[in-house]
Scaffold this motif. Structure first.
Motif: not given
Length: 85
Positions: A1-29
């Motif tokens: 499963m491929r999803i897009t993740i967005l991070y806003f405000a303090a989370l974006r600053e702490a993580l150093g990114t505002g957006r990523e697209t990931v392929e989820l491993p099995g079990g992440i539902a």
């Protein structure tokens, strides 16, 4: 499963990114398991997404609970609670 993740405000600053697209491993539902999986990256990820921190989640621009299911192509946003006045 491929999803897009967005991070806003303090989370974006702490993580150093505002957006990523990931392929989820099995079990992440659902959104809660996604958050756990991201914490497993360690470092800033473990701290910013710690279960003791208040973090809101939206899936496809609708507020969601941790048990909300994910689907292929979902857009998941993580952000700190917002206060207004």
């Amino acid at each position: 499963m491929r999803i897009t993740i967005l991070y806003f405000a303090a989370l974006r600053e702490a993580l150093g990114t505002g957006r990523e697209t990931v392929e989820l491993p099995g079990g992440i539902a659902d959104a809660g398991r996604l958050r756990e999986w991201l914490r497993e990256r360690g470092g800033a990820w473990a701290e910013a997404l710690d279960e003791r921190r208040a973090v809101r989640i939206a899936i496809d621009q609708a507020m969601a609970r941790a048990d909300a299911p994910l689907r292929d192509g979902s857009e998941v946003a993580f952000f700190p609670p917002v206060t207004g006045g």
